[in-house]
Each structure stands twice: as C-alpha cells, then as structure tokens.
Design an enzyme around this catalytic site. Sequence first.
Site, short mmCIF file in Angstrom:
data_model
loop_
_atom_site.label_atom_id
_atom_site.label_comp_id
_atom_site.label_asym_id
_atom_site.label_seq_id
_atom_site.Cartn_x
_atom_site.Cartn_y
_atom_site.Cartn_z
N GLU A 267 -1.40 5.10 -7.46
CA GLU A 267 -1.02 5.95 -6.51
C GLU A 267 0.37 6.68 -7.10
O GLU A 267 1.36 6.11 -7.80
CB GLU A 267 -0.44 5.13 -5.35
CG GLU A 267 -0.38 6.05 -4.17
CD GLU A 267 -1.69 6.10 -3.43
OE1 GLU A 267 -2.49 5.84 -4.07
OE2 GLU A 267 -1.45 6.65 -2.26
N CYS B 283 28.59 29.24 16.77
CA CYS B 283 29.36 30.31 16.65
C CYS B 283 29.09 31.30 17.51
O CYS B 283 29.88 32.28 17.39
CB CYS B 283 29.16 30.86 15.23
SG CYS B 283 27.55 31.85 14.98
N LYS C 86 -2.63 -2.74 7.60
CA LYS C 86 -1.83 -1.77 7.90
C LYS C 86 -0.62 -2.14 8.85
O LYS C 86 -0.80 -3.40 9.47
CB LYS C 86 -2.46 -0.69 8.75
CG LYS C 86 -3.59 0.16 7.92
CD LYS C 86 -2.84 1.09 7.02
CE LYS C 86 -3.84 2.17 6.62
NZ LYS C 86 -4.07 3.21 7.55
N LYS D 31 0.95 -1.19 -0.03
CA LYS D 31 -0.03 0.03 -0.08
C LYS D 31 0.91 1.30 -0.03
O LYS D 31 1.68 1.43 1.05
CB LYS D 31 -0.86 0.01 1.15
CG LYS D 31 -1.93 1.18 1.18
CD LYS D 31 -2.86 0.92 2.51
CE LYS D 31 -3.95 1.94 2.33
NZ LYS D 31 -3.42 3.45 2.29
S1 IVH Z 1 -6.74 -0.22 -3.84
C1 IVH Z 1 -11.11 0.12 -4.59
N1 IVH Z 1 -4.12 -0.60 -3.91
O1 IVH Z 1 -5.00 3.70 -0.32
C2 IVH Z 1 -9.69 0.07 -3.99
N2 IVH Z 1 -5.29 1.39 -2.97
O2 IVH Z 1 -6.79 3.79 1.79
C3 IVH Z 1 -9.07 1.37 -4.28
N3 IVH Z 1 -3.43 3.02 -2.10
O3 IVH Z 1 -7.32 5.61 -2.03
C4 IVH Z 1 -7.76 1.52 -3.87
N4 IVH Z 1 -1.71 1.72 -2.66
O4 IVH Z 1 -4.99 5.89 -2.66
C5 IVH Z 1 -5.13 0.37 -3.88
N5 IVH Z 1 -1.92 -1.11 -3.83
C6 IVH Z 1 -2.82 -0.17 -3.59
C7 IVH Z 1 -2.79 1.05 -2.91
C8 IVH Z 1 -3.95 1.84 -2.60
C9 IVH Z 1 -2.04 2.78 -1.92
C10 IVH Z 1 -4.28 4.13 -1.52
C11 IVH Z 1 -5.31 4.56 -2.51
C12 IVH Z 1 -6.49 4.43 -1.79
C13 IVH Z 1 -6.02 4.45 -0.49
C14 IVH Z 1 -7.10 3.92 0.41
#
Ligand code: IVH
Length: 699
Positions: free
Chosen positions: A182, A430, A322, A125
Amino acid sequence: MSKTDSLTDNEAAARLEWLATEIARHDAAYHRDDAPEISDAEYDLLRATNRALEKQFPHLIREDSPELAVGAAVSDAFTKVQHRQPMLSLGNAFAAEDVAEFDERVRRFLSLEPDAPLAYTAEPKIDGLALSLRYENGALVEAATRGDGRTGENVTANARTIANIPETLSGDAPELFEVRGEVYMSHADFAALNARAEAAGGKVFANPRNAAAGSLRQLDSGITASRPLRFFAYGWGDVSMVPGETQGDVLRSIGAWGLTINPAMALCDSPDALVAYHADIEAQRATLGYDIDGVVYKVDRLDYQRRLGTVSRAPRWAVAHKFPAEVATTVLDDIEIQVGRTGSLTPVAKLRPVTVGGVVVSNATLHNEDYIAGIGGDGEPIRGGIDLRVGDTVQVRRAGDVIPQVINVDLSQRPKDAKKFVFPDTCPQCGSAAVREEGEARRRCVGGMICPAQAVEALRHYVSRDAADIDGMGVKQVEAFWQDGWVREVADLYTLEANHGDALRSREGWGEKSATNLFAAIDARRTLPFARFLYGLGIRHVGRTTAAMLGRAYGSWQAFEAAMIALAAGDEEVRETLLGIDGVGGVLADTLASVFSEAVTVEHLDRLKAHVIVEDAEAIAEGGVFSGKTVVFTGTLEQTSRAEAKAKAESLGAKVAGSVSAKTDYVVAGAAAGSKLKKATALGVTVLSEDDWMRMADS
Ligand code: IVH
C-alpha cells in the site's frame, strides 16, 4: 441493513440494478478519480445490501454484479499493465462474531477440528492505494496500480520516486518477485503538503488517501517526487519462488530484501487473540501517524492459503476487520465563520463537547454555505435537504483521522425558535465583501492584504520570487515580523529600517550583516515593474500572465488604478474596455471591481505607493515568431532559469502553459525532459532545444 424479506422478484431486480450502477459509480469515484463521494462505511453498506439481495435472489444475480468486479476501470492517461496474478480485494468483518465466523469458515473449508492449531497474521489495514512492484533479477522493472484487479496503470516512473521503494533488492531475492503493498502519506506529511498547497492557492486534498492517490497518479513523475509518499509491503503476486512456508516468513524475507513491512504485524492463534489485536490497534490509531481503516487477518500457513483459494473478488484466507464508524449525538451551539489564509470563508460548527471514538470533539467542519443549507456542498449530502440551525441536535462523525463532520439532524429535537442560518456576505475579520463566484462552493473575502486573516499570506506573496522578489524575506521572517507588529502590511516593509532598524540589528539570529543585507534587498525593490507590482498584490485571478496583460493594456499604474476605481464605481464604458482585452472575462472584471471598491484597499495602496515607484509596462513585441503562441517549457534549462525563460517568452507575446495539449505551438525541452516531451512528440507539436529557443528568442 435494509429489509429485503418482502420484496418481489421485480422489486429485487430493480434494486440490484440500482445497486450495480451506484456501486460502479462509487468505485470509479474512489479508484479512478480519487474523489470519493461517500464514506467507506456507507459504501460497505451498499455492498452488504447488494450481497444480501444476491444471496436471497441468486437467480437475479446480474452479469455486471459488483461482486464480480474489483475496483474501477483504469484511466487512459497511463499505459495499461495486465496483472499476471489478479490484485484482489478483501471481505469485511465488523464485529467479533464476524471474526469468529471467519475462523469457523476457514476451519470448515480445511476440515480442521475446532481445537486444531490455526494461526493468523494480523496487521493494520492501511488507508492508501494498492501498488504492485515487479522485480526481475532483483531490479525493479514495473510498478502498477490495482485498477480493476486485472488491468492496472503503469506508474513505474512515479513509484521509483518513493523513498522506501528500493530500485534493487538486496540479498537472495528470487529471479522474479512481485511485491504488493500500500502506498500512503503520513499525517505529518499530509498536513505539510496541504499547508504548502493552501499557501500557494493550490488544490487542497480532503484526506491523506486522496493525497497519496493524487500524487502517485501524476503524469509528471517530477510532481510525484515532490510528494512524500511511503510504501508498506503486505503480500505478493507473480513470483518464481516463494521464500517460506508462512505469510509471516515471506513478509520477513521481503523486509530483509529492503522493503518496509509493518512493524505492528503480529501472529495470533485464535479469534479472541485477533479481536484483542483489533482493540489494541484501534487504541493506537490516533498515534500511528498514518490513516488505517481496520486490521487485516490472513491465514499464516501458505499451504492452507492455497487450498482455500479465492471466491469472486476476495481470498477465502483473509478478511479485513474494519473499525466502526465513530458517531455521536450532540447539540450545535453556534456556527462560526473562519477565514483561511487565502480568504476562503469556512463555517465551523461549535458543538457541545462530546466524545467521539475516544476523542473529545467540540468543533466540526460545515464545509460551506450549501452544506448548512442542506443541499450538499463539499461534504456528503446525507442530511437529505435539511438545513442546519443553531440549537439543533446533530450527529457527528469522526471517520479515521479526518476532521469531524456533522452528518445528521434530528428534526424532532429542533427548538421552536431555531432560525435559518444566514451566511454572511462580508468578511468577519475585515469587513470586506465576501464574494461567491459562479461554480465555486465557497465565499472569499476580497480584502487580501488588508484582511488580518490573510495578511501573512499576502506579505509572503508580495515578497516572493515572481512578485517583488525580496531576498532574505521568507515565510519565517514574514511571520516573525508580523507577530511582533513590525510588518502588518506591505507598506511596512519599506519603513522597516527606519522604524525597527536598530532593533533588528541586535535581534537574536540577525546581526549587523544580515540586517543590512535585508534592508539593501528591500531598497532594491523600491522600483518595480508594473506586472510584478500588480501580481504582488495577490488579487484573486490575477496571476503573472494576467498582470502582465493588464500592464500592456493600460501602460501605466496611474491609468490602471484610475480605470479600476471607475470600474468599481460602476462605469460601464470602463468595464467594456476591460472586457475587450483578450483574456479578460466577467469573473476577473467582477473581482477587480470588488477589490477596488473597498476604501481600505485603496488607502492601503496609497500608503504602499508612497514607497514604491511602479514602472510603466513594456509594450509587447508584435509579430515576432512567438507572438500569440503557446509555449511549454519542460526539463532542466541550463542557460537560464525557468522563471527567466518564461518572462522572456511572455515579453515576446507568448502564452506560457504548464501542460502540453493540441493547442501548444512550441515545447522547449531542456535536459532530462520526460512525459511532456513524449506527449509533444505524440501530438506532433514543434519541439525546440534550449539552444533553438535562445536563438529564436534573441533574433
Ligand atoms: S491484503 C489478497 N493487507 O485493502 C489480499 N490489504 O480492501 C489483498 N490494504 O486492495 C489485500 N492494507 O489495497 C492487505 N495490510 C493489508 C492492507 C491491505 C491495506 C488494502 C489493499 C486492498 C484493500 C482491500
């Protein structure tokens, strides 16, 4: 989580109201302003509390419930884009049990037996910001941020500057395809960007996510282009055809068309495999080269995804697992003050070494004096008004790859003799005064050139194009000569040939010719215009315009310096005269007074003046067309450099601004002028071509 069992309806309603306001405020800070005030973990806690309350008191769910909205309102600065398919968010899992529950929920919804095959894609993520790219007939036609999930901001021109976002898709892309993913900045690029900004005295970003968001949401796409952004595709929105039957297949197609998908994506066939993947990625977190805040699992089969659908703001078929906030307890052994290249004093916690999330931490930032005093400051004021004292037992957090922070004090462990920390008002490097200006969080050393912590930066500034403009002296040379002790202050530049001429001629990478060229370039700057000389001294708040203005007001260097020394000695009349100059305020007057009250600074200036003749300042042309006007240059000028045009305008009495507003009198638009020209036209500001400008300036 907070206790909610014993709440009355009234109490629950009040708490839900507070949570809705608070979450909306943090959404705006995060999504719209790129300036989060709390950590992700704290934000998640607010949301979880809200969800728990809503579950327990469903009749109290508010119309403005945070569960019914995604992200934040879009900024007015960009045109809006209606997402044809909403840009969703994700539900969170924190522990292995949450992942097992997610798998059970999916199976229940689809009526699958516990042992029926069910595969998930898993991928990091990315901690950046979501972007939707619309391709029509293979060509990129529109790029939009997420905004509130339904309406985003049109950032097409900016997205086009991102190196790994292709203008056209290769191969057999469908007629219409919206790629979602992203935008982020790598650790290396983030560090380099901040180093450049710090050196230029500009804004430093708190973390790569803020840097990426701040860079993508620029009105001037030229700025975005200069920022090294990247993009990972992880999904799709509005499409005319879905090229595959699984999440993995479609992403591989997107990859084949020329977009980047995460190489760490894997297919997992059980909750145990997902949790193992999570552990594996967490172990690689520090070496991935970009910030991630967890991993995302998605049901692989698209027919399952369609059946599962979405609930409020998130799909049922995906979840974000997370990483836990990494917190440890240790003892604050000392508080050290570091002086940055531009003179800002930063307190650093010297900690008894402790392992936080697998890394040994012995230093943590304390931001500024307010943070130590417990009243907030740059950091997150979670210590609730408690001041930090040496000897305290503290909690330390490493959030992602950001610098460790001290987040909590355990008052019950405070040694009886622990004394309040007194923040120094002199520079530890200084000895010059360290001044805190109104509205500023940090103290700054006014020593400038004479402060060893700032010397390299001061030298670099002195030789830079808008100051003394010494050809062949860049950051590299300045640093090398400083390291060798050849040039420790600006005056040493002028004795470089006499003292180290032979050594430089035979130095590796130099030689007769380049050394001679450098000495000639230095010699050419033994006489400098007043404004360049003063600007070159790198005094805070004295930019080029201010330097030129002071030159015009005092005429000669001698008169200026005499006035400044009198000012430093407290001469009220001189202060009044100074404040009477248009554009001079109290902050500048105070800064000049502190700088010229340092004996070492004045001595250093004397040494420098033994080598440099400062020319008297030119009187400005009064009453010309540009006198007193605000001018903005934009686009590429073909007949002169931007610097020359700017200097010319200033010599004609104009003020040169960087952005267009209702106060702008003229916009000079060169080739390929973009958003500033548009804004000027919209505001009815007079637009001049480069030819118009040359003609009027020369008349
Ligand atoms: S999937 C329908 N995959 O996380 C699902 N999101 O907390 C849409 N994000 O708005 C998101 N890496 O900006 C997905 N590998 C990933 C991601 C990702 C970062 C972000 C994205 C999303 C947010 C959600």
